[in-house]
Design a protein around this motif. Structure first.
Motif, PDB file in Angstrom:
ATOM      1  N   UNK A 100       0.813  -1.213   0.000  1.00  0.00           N
ATOM      2  CA  UNK A 100       0.000   0.000   0.000  1.00  0.00           C
ATOM      3  C   UNK A 100       0.845   1.261   0.000  1.00  0.00           C
ATOM      4  N   UNK A 101       1.819   1.301   0.893  1.00  0.00           N
ATOM      5  CA  UNK A 101       2.558   2.547   1.077  1.00  0.00           C
ATOM      6  C   UNK A 101       3.618   2.757  -0.003  1.00  0.00           C
ATOM      7  N   UNK A 102       4.411   1.722  -0.261  1.00  0.00           N
ATOM      8  CA  UNK A 102       5.536   1.886  -1.180  1.00  0.00           C
ATOM      9  C   UNK A 102       5.084   2.337  -2.560  1.00  0.00           C
ATOM     10  N   UNK A 103       3.952   1.778  -3.014  1.00  0.00           N
ATOM     11  CA  UNK A 103       3.474   2.105  -4.345  1.00  0.00           C
ATOM     12  C   UNK A 103       3.236   3.607  -4.483  1.00  0.00           C
ATOM     13  N   UNK A 104       2.738   4.219  -3.433  1.00  0.00           N
ATOM     14  CA  UNK A 104       2.499   5.654  -3.484  1.00  0.00           C
ATOM     15  C   UNK A 104       3.760   6.468  -3.283  1.00  0.00           C
ATOM     16  N   UNK A 105       4.680   5.911  -2.480  1.00  0.00           N
ATOM     17  CA  UNK A 105       5.930   6.633  -2.241  1.00  0.00           C
ATOM     18  C   UNK A 105       6.829   6.575  -3.470  1.00  0.00           C
ATOM     19  N   UNK A 106       6.545   5.566  -4.316  1.00  0.00           N
ATOM     20  CA  UNK A 106       7.358   5.345  -5.505  1.00  0.00           C
ATOM     21  C   UNK A 106       7.228   6.484  -6.508  1.00  0.00           C
ATOM     22  N   UNK A 107       6.035   7.096  -6.572  1.00  0.00           N
ATOM     23  CA  UNK A 107       5.744   8.043  -7.654  1.00  0.00           C
ATOM     24  C   UNK A 107       6.716   9.225  -7.703  1.00  0.00           C
ATOM     25  N   UNK A 108       6.894   9.973  -6.598  1.00  0.00           N
ATOM     26  CA  UNK A 108       7.849  11.088  -6.699  1.00  0.00           C
ATOM     27  C   UNK A 108       9.273  10.631  -6.965  1.00  0.00           C
ATOM     28  N   UNK A 109       9.631   9.452  -6.434  1.00  0.00           N
ATOM     29  CA  UNK A 109      10.997   8.959  -6.628  1.00  0.00           C
ATOM     30  C   UNK A 109      11.242   8.666  -8.108  1.00  0.00           C
ATOM     31  N   UNK A 110      10.298   7.969  -8.736  1.00  0.00           N
ATOM     32  CA  UNK A 110      10.461   7.654 -10.157  1.00  0.00           C
ATOM     33  C   UNK A 110      10.443   8.940 -10.989  1.00  0.00           C
ATOM     34  N   UNK A 111       9.617   9.915 -10.561  1.00  0.00           N
ATOM     35  CA  UNK A 111       9.530  11.165 -11.313  1.00  0.00           C
ATOM     36  C   UNK A 111      10.875  11.882 -11.363  1.00  0.00           C
ATOM     37  N   UNK A 112      11.595  11.940 -10.231  1.00  0.00           N
ATOM     38  CA  UNK A 112      12.881  12.632 -10.299  1.00  0.00           C
ATOM     39  C   UNK A 112      13.986  11.727 -10.851  1.00  0.00           C
ATOM     40  N   UNK A 113      13.674  10.435 -11.038  1.00  0.00           N
ATOM     41  CA  UNK A 113      14.712   9.525 -11.533  1.00  0.00           C
ATOM     42  C   UNK A 113      15.225   9.978 -12.897  1.00  0.00           C
TER      43      UNK A 113
END
Lengths: 293, 278
Positions: free
Chosen positions: A209-222
């Protein structure tokens, strides 16, 4: 669009140079006949607008001119070197991404306690140490003192370890800090409390539940972070004598090999554009809301 | 910024302390060490001793002296490049954000383009065109910081240009430049200081990387990146040459980062309390 703008920049870069571009392209000690021949061949005696259209035309057909140093077509030179750079860059960014998420989540779950403080302190060191110095220290330790790993590219798998280990820390620091802070935000959301309240296991809440949502900003700045990491590759290739596009760029700049500089800059720009496209697609997969928008 | 002493967190104070110590060392240190340019081939690659605290380099120059002189170069490049970025970036951002229209769109599109490229690549391109030299290095590293400040200035200017006090100033007959200077700029100041501190750190790193690559400054200059570049040929014989200059870069950048983070949290706390900015 971005590529179009970059083509303009690359085009005018040569024309901004002090002196005669034909002289620059031919090299310092070229004969007058060669300079004159290059001038007519490249159409440098024609109006700038005509020159730019011709330049675009040759770009579209893959003609990037000839390297002054090697006298080989720039396209072939770039194509021969880019894979080595991409292999290094993509492995490093993927490792940094995976480790960064892991560390970020670990720190967020134990916020304020020693794992959190440790990750934050390591991240601060990571953004403060120059990448090329990390490379030198790794060589000093693993090649000079311990003699475990080669100092330069040999093509074997073990020559990948030190260059990648040099590139990872900076990106790892950025990713773990961002993953930590977004994870902290996500963990205080209502839907996480709901999931915990209805008895979903902590591990499942965290990683599904949590990681999937936390992933979005991380992938965006990747995407942006990858561009920066490729900047680091330039120094790393120089340290490890890596036969890639970054070392070729430094060599081309030192020897003022302008066709080669132009070609390499365009190649880097193309890689950034494609990577950002990839990031957009990835975000669509992770976050269904992006797909609908 | 009044009240900074009480609001800056401990880490920020440490950063400030490191930076002040560095400034003192860079200013007065070279008077207490052997000359940074004095060669002595008979005493090359020596280990630390009473005469040479960090030993000597490949042609017998005092390593500590060169690191202290190098601090001047690094700080000059870091602060100079950031200053260039602030002046040009804020001008572009504030003017385009205030007047808007097609100029704003075009300027910001160009800034985005600059932002896509990693800083070192932009700096390398500029040096390729402009040539070597300290001034060109500062310009090359500073150009990368321009879009960062332009973005900040444009966003804030854009958002405050419709506020009552700006409209009132305009109605009272103040010119665009005057409004930007005396009403828009002060509102930017807090975020500007934080961003500038962090940009000094990045600029020092990029400047050092440039000279490490042998681009921009002569490899003979006592600049930290250049010292690491010439020292790395002796990595098998003499480790201090590849360790100490890098350590100097890291401590400097770490100090600035700590100060920048501290300033940010001080500014955040003040904003949360509802105290007027700056």
């Amino acid at each position: 669009m971005t590529l179009f703008l970059i083509s303009i920049v690359a085009f005018f870069m040569l024309r901004l140079m002090p002196g005669d571009p034909a002289q620059v392209l031919a090299g310092q000690d070229a004969s007058q006949e060669l300079v004159a021949e290059i001038r007519t061949r490249l159409g440098l005696d024609q109006p700038v607008a005509v020159q730019y259209l011709k330049y675009l035309e040759s770009l579209a057909t893959g003609d990037l001119g000839y390297s002054i140093r090697s006298r080989q077509p720039v396209l072939e030179e770039v194509a021969a070197r880019l894979p080595a750079t991409l292999a290094l860059g993509y492995s490093a960014i993927l490792i940094a991404l995976a480790l960064g998420l892991l560390l970020g989540v670990w720190a967020a779950v134990r916020v304020g306690r020693w794992p959190d403080i440790l990750v934050l302190m390591a991240a601060l060191l990571g953004v403060s140490a120059p990448t090329f110095w990390i490379g030198l220290l790794l060589i000093l330790l693993f090649s000079v003192h311990l003699g475990w790993l080669p100092v330069a590219a040999t093509g074997r798998w073990d020559s990948f370890i030190l260059p990648i280990a040099t590139l990872v820390p900076l990106s790892l620091a950025i990713f773990s800090r961002l993953a930590r802070s977004t994870m902290l935000d996500v963990l205080s959301e209502d839907y996480i409390r709901t999931a915990v309240a209805k008895g979903v296991k902590e591990r499942v809440v965290l990683w599904r539940h949590a990681l999937r949502n936390a992933l979005i900003p991380v992938v965006t700045i990747a995407g942006l972070e990858f561009a920066r990491l490729l900047g680091g590759v330039i120094a790393v290739e120089t340290i490890f004598a890596w036969p890639g596009a970054g070392k070729a760029l430094v060599d081309a700049i030192v020897s003022r090999d302008f066709p080669m500089i132009q070609g390499l800059i365009l190649a880097f720009a193309l890689v950034f554009a494609l990577t950002n496209l990839l990031v957009d697609i990835l975000n669509g997969i992770i976050d269904p809301r992006v797909r609908k928008a | 910024m009044p009240g900074l002493r009480t609001e800056l967190p401990l880490t920020g104070k440490i950063g400030l302390g490191v930076l002040l110590a560095l400034l003192l060392a860079a200013t007065f240190g070279p008077y207490f060490t052997p000359d940074a340019y004095d060669q002595n081939l008979a005493r090359s690659l020596e280990g630390p001793s009473a005469a040479h605290w960090l030993g000597t380099d490949q042609i017998g120059r005092d390593l500590l002296a060169r690191i202290l002189v190098g601090a001047r170069y690094s700080l000059l490049i870091g602060i100079g490049a950031t200053f260039f970025g602030v002046v040009i970036g804020v001008s572009i951002g504030a003017v385009s954000g205030y007047f808007g229209g097609i100029f704003e769109a075009a300027a910001m599109r160009f800034m985005d383009l600059l932002m896509v490229f990693p800083g070192i690549l932009i700096a390398l391109m500029v040096i390729a065109v402009a040539g070597d030299g300290l001034g060109n290095v500062i310009f090359a590293v500073g150009l990368r910081a321009v879009p960062v400040f332009a973005r900040l200035a444009q966003t804030s200017t854009h958002s405050i240009r419709a506020r009552e006090y700006i409209v009132a100033a305009r109605a009272a007959g103040a010119s665009g430049i005057r409004i930007l200077w005396s009403h828009v700029l002060p509102a930017l100041l807090n975020s500007l200081v934080v961003l500038a501190a962090l940009q000094v750190a990045t600029s020092i790193l990029i400047g050092a990387t440039l000279s490490f690559l042998g681009v921009g400054l002569s490899p003979e200059m006592p600049e930290w990146g250049a010292m690491l570049n010439s020292g790395r040929r002796y990595i098998f014989q003499h480790w201090p040459l590849v360790v100490f200059p890098g350590l100097a870069i890291m401590i400097t950048v770490l100090g600035i980062n700590l100060l920048g983070d501290g300033l940010r949290s001080a500014a955040d706390r003040r904003r949360d309390r509802g105290v007027a900015l700056a």
